[in-house]
Design an enzyme around this catalytic site. Structure first.
Site, PDB file in Angstrom:
ATOM      1  N   GLY A 187       0.829  -1.206   0.000  1.00 60.44           N
ATOM      2  CA  GLY A 187       0.000   0.000   0.000  1.00 60.44           C
ATOM      3  C   GLY A 187       0.854   1.242   0.000  1.00 60.44           C
ATOM      4  CB  ALA A 188       4.345   1.660  -0.731  1.00 58.07           C
TER       5      ALA A 188
ATOM      6  NE  ARG B 108      -4.713   5.892  -2.641  1.00 50.55           N
ATOM      7  CZ  ARG B 108      -5.055   4.855  -3.388  1.00 50.55           C
ATOM      8  NH1 ARG B 108      -4.425   4.621  -4.519  1.00 50.55           N
ATOM      9  NH2 ARG B 108      -6.047   4.061  -3.013  1.00 50.55           N
TER      10      ARG B 108
ATOM     11  CE1 TYR C   9      -9.682   0.680   7.785  1.00 48.16           C
ATOM     12  CE2 TYR C   9     -10.491   1.684   9.816  1.00 48.16           C
ATOM     13  CZ  TYR C   9      -9.485   1.512   8.886  1.00 48.16           C
ATOM     14  OH  TYR C   9      -8.281   2.138   9.045  1.00 48.16           O
TER      15      TYR C   9
ATOM     16  CE  LYS D  27      -7.007  -1.509   8.957  1.00 45.58           C
ATOM     17  NZ  LYS D  27      -5.634  -1.416   8.464  1.00 45.58           N
TER      18      LYS D  27
HETATM   19  P1  NAP Z   1      -4.816   5.316   1.008  1.00 45.61           P
HETATM   20  O1  NAP Z   1      -4.276   6.699   0.923  1.00 45.61           O
HETATM   21  O2  NAP Z   1      -6.154   5.036   0.419  1.00 45.61           O
HETATM   22  O3  NAP Z   1      -3.732   4.303   0.384  1.00 45.61           O
HETATM   23  C1  NAP Z   1      -4.018   2.923   0.367  1.00 45.61           C
HETATM   24  C2  NAP Z   1      -2.867   2.192  -0.283  1.00 45.61           C
HETATM   25  O4  NAP Z   1      -3.143   0.781  -0.253  1.00 45.61           O
HETATM   26  C3  NAP Z   1      -2.655   2.560  -1.736  1.00 45.61           C
HETATM   27  O5  NAP Z   1      -1.296   2.496  -2.035  1.00 45.61           O
HETATM   28  C4  NAP Z   1      -3.406   1.460  -2.489  1.00 45.61           C
HETATM   29  O6  NAP Z   1      -2.897   1.347  -3.808  1.00 45.61           O
HETATM   30  C5  NAP Z   1      -3.074   0.267  -1.601  1.00 45.61           C
HETATM   31  N1  NAP Z   1      -3.996  -0.884  -1.682  1.00 45.61           N
HETATM   32  C6  NAP Z   1      -5.342  -0.891  -1.501  1.00 45.61           C
HETATM   33  N2  NAP Z   1      -5.810  -2.141  -1.661  1.00 45.61           N
HETATM   34  C7  NAP Z   1      -4.739  -2.932  -1.946  1.00 45.61           C
HETATM   35  C8  NAP Z   1      -4.594  -4.306  -2.242  1.00 45.61           C
HETATM   36  N3  NAP Z   1      -5.636  -5.153  -2.256  1.00 45.61           N
HETATM   37  N4  NAP Z   1      -3.352  -4.783  -2.496  1.00 45.61           N
HETATM   38  C9  NAP Z   1      -2.282  -3.947  -2.491  1.00 45.61           C
HETATM   39  N5  NAP Z   1      -2.368  -2.635  -2.224  1.00 45.61           N
HETATM   40  C10 NAP Z   1      -3.588  -2.135  -1.973  1.00 45.61           C
HETATM   41  O7  NAP Z   1      -4.904   4.824   2.530  1.00 45.61           O
HETATM   42  P2  NAP Z   1      -4.148   5.367   3.844  1.00 45.61           P
HETATM   43  O8  NAP Z   1      -5.013   6.379   4.467  1.00 45.61           O
HETATM   44  O9  NAP Z   1      -2.742   5.683   3.535  1.00 45.61           O
HETATM   45  O10 NAP Z   1      -4.222   4.035   4.737  1.00 45.61           O
HETATM   46  C11 NAP Z   1      -3.144   3.118   4.767  1.00 45.61           C
HETATM   47  C12 NAP Z   1      -3.331   2.176   5.946  1.00 45.61           C
HETATM   48  O11 NAP Z   1      -3.449   2.953   7.137  1.00 45.61           O
HETATM   49  C13 NAP Z   1      -4.589   1.319   5.873  1.00 45.61           C
HETATM   50  O12 NAP Z   1      -4.329   0.037   6.390  1.00 45.61           O
HETATM   51  C14 NAP Z   1      -5.564   2.055   6.774  1.00 45.61           C
HETATM   52  O13 NAP Z   1      -6.521   1.196   7.329  1.00 45.61           O
HETATM   53  C15 NAP Z   1      -4.620   2.578   7.827  1.00 45.61           C
HETATM   54  N6  NAP Z   1      -5.129   3.729   8.565  1.00 45.61           N
HETATM   55  C16 NAP Z   1      -5.286   4.944   7.956  1.00 45.61           C
HETATM   56  C17 NAP Z   1      -5.755   6.031   8.691  1.00 45.61           C
HETATM   57  C18 NAP Z   1      -5.902   7.405   8.101  1.00 45.61           C
HETATM   58  O14 NAP Z   1      -6.347   8.306   8.820  1.00 45.61           O
HETATM   59  N7  NAP Z   1      -5.542   7.642   6.883  1.00 45.61           N
HETATM   60  C19 NAP Z   1      -6.090   5.856  10.040  1.00 45.61           C
HETATM   61  C20 NAP Z   1      -5.918   4.604  10.626  1.00 45.61           C
HETATM   62  C21 NAP Z   1      -5.419   3.546   9.879  1.00 45.61           C
HETATM   63  P3  NAP Z   1      -3.757   0.637  -5.018  1.00 45.61           P
HETATM   64  O15 NAP Z   1      -5.135   1.196  -4.942  1.00 45.61           O
HETATM   65  O16 NAP Z   1      -3.021   0.961  -6.278  1.00 45.61           O
HETATM   66  O17 NAP Z   1      -3.706  -0.822  -4.721  1.00 45.61           O
END
Ligand code: NAP
Length: 254
Positions: free
Chosen positions: A14-15, A17, A154, A158
């Site tokens: 998930g790198a 973005r 979700y 988690k």
């Molecule tokens: P994001 O900006 O939507 O980025 C998600 C990343 O995961 C993208 O690189 C996406 O790329 C990749 N991805 C999605 N589905 C995938 C799959 N099946 N296989 C491989 N890659 C996949 O999300 P984020 O906010 O950075 O969140 C990242 C992590 O942090 C998640 O686990 C989320 O639950 C956790 N988190 C985020 C927050 C927050 O406030 N942002 C808070 C708590 C936890 P592609 O679409 O190209 O695959």
């Protein structure tokens, strides 16, 4: 202060973005080889190019076992080994329970929880051979501590990651492998952008430190868990949320 991680290898899922991009950049700055993983190869490539010659891209859907295996194989072919896995890929679509389909539920569980198991399983043989490994899961405060309407699937995923982690920590310990989890609060990412300005303002107002987190806030903690010096820490969580889970009521924030 810490022993250098220079020339070690990290896989960051998930790198392309958001938080994963921040983690990949941070590890790149620390001198590791970085395998930048997302489903979109083009997006992962753009990130790898931005990091530099020590990074490269790989396209994988981490909810699939064969893709996780191929991802680890690619890291070994390109860099000789894998020392660190940052299992970060995740999605957070919103649906209230009465509107949620079984497919919606299963998709979130497969992407967020099954992927933790599959990527850990795929990387195990290499780390066991090395007698060293660091696995860091990106969980959340949502599920393990808090709740939010629309995110029951979700939240389950988690919280499930932490249950998986605690038993994995015991199983992997004798091989010199640690597994820990970061629990972000509300972090400014492209994913969170989709929630809209009102959501972000509501969240910032509920955080004692009065701001949303940055991806660097999370990346620095992941890097710490990856160090040799963190080697006596396993099966643990670190909440990184600006104090969001602390107030007992809105009055406590005054
Ligand atoms: P994001 O900006 O939507 O980025 C998600 C990343 O995961 C993208 O690189 C996406 O790329 C990749 N991805 C999605 N589905 C995938 C799959 N099946 N296989 C491989 N890659 C996949 O999300 P984020 O906010 O950075 O969140 C990242 C992590 O942090 C998640 O686990 C989320 O639950 C956790 N988190 C985020 C927050 C927050 O406030 N942002 C808070 C708590 C936890 P592609 O679409 O190209 O695959």
């Amino acid at each position: 202060m810490f022993e250098s991680l220079q020339n070690k290898t990290v896989i960051v899922t998930g790198a392309s973005r958001g938080i994963g991009l921040g983690i990949a950049k941070r590890f790149g700055q620390a001198g590791l080889n970085v395998l930048v993983v997302s489903r979109s190869l083009a997006d992962a490539q753009a990130v790898a190019e931005g990091i530099g010659a020590n990074a490269s891209a790989f396209a994988a859907d981490v909810s699939e076992e064969s893709a996780c295996q191929a991802m680890v194989n690619a890291a070994v072919e390109r860099y000789g080994s894998v020392d660190v896995l940052a299992a970060n890929a995740g999605i957070f679509p919103s649906a209230r329970i009465e509107d949620m389909t079984t497919a919606d539920f299963d998709h979130v569980i497969a992407t967020n929880l099954r992927s933790s198991f599959l990527s850990t399983k795929a990387v195990l043989p290499v780390m066991k051979k090395n007698g060293f490994g660091r696995i860091v899961l990106t969980s959340s405060i949502t599920g393990p501590i808090t709740g939010y309407p629309g995110w029951s699937h979700y939240a389950a995923s988690k919280a499930g990651q932490l249950g998986f982690m605690r038993t994995a920590a015991i199983e992997l310990a004798s091989a010199g492998i640690t597994i820990n989890a970061v629990m972000p609060g509300n972090i400014l990412t492209e994913g969170l952008d989709g929630m809209g300005a009102d959501y972000q303002a509501e969240m910032a107002a509920s955080i004692p430190l009065r701001r949303l987190g940055s991806v660097d806030d999370i990346a620095n903690a992941v890097l710490f868990f990856a160090t040799r010096e963190a080697g006596f820490i396993t099966g643990q969580t670190l909440v990184i949320d600006g104090g969001q889970v602390l107030p007992e009521s809105s009055a406590a924030l005054a």
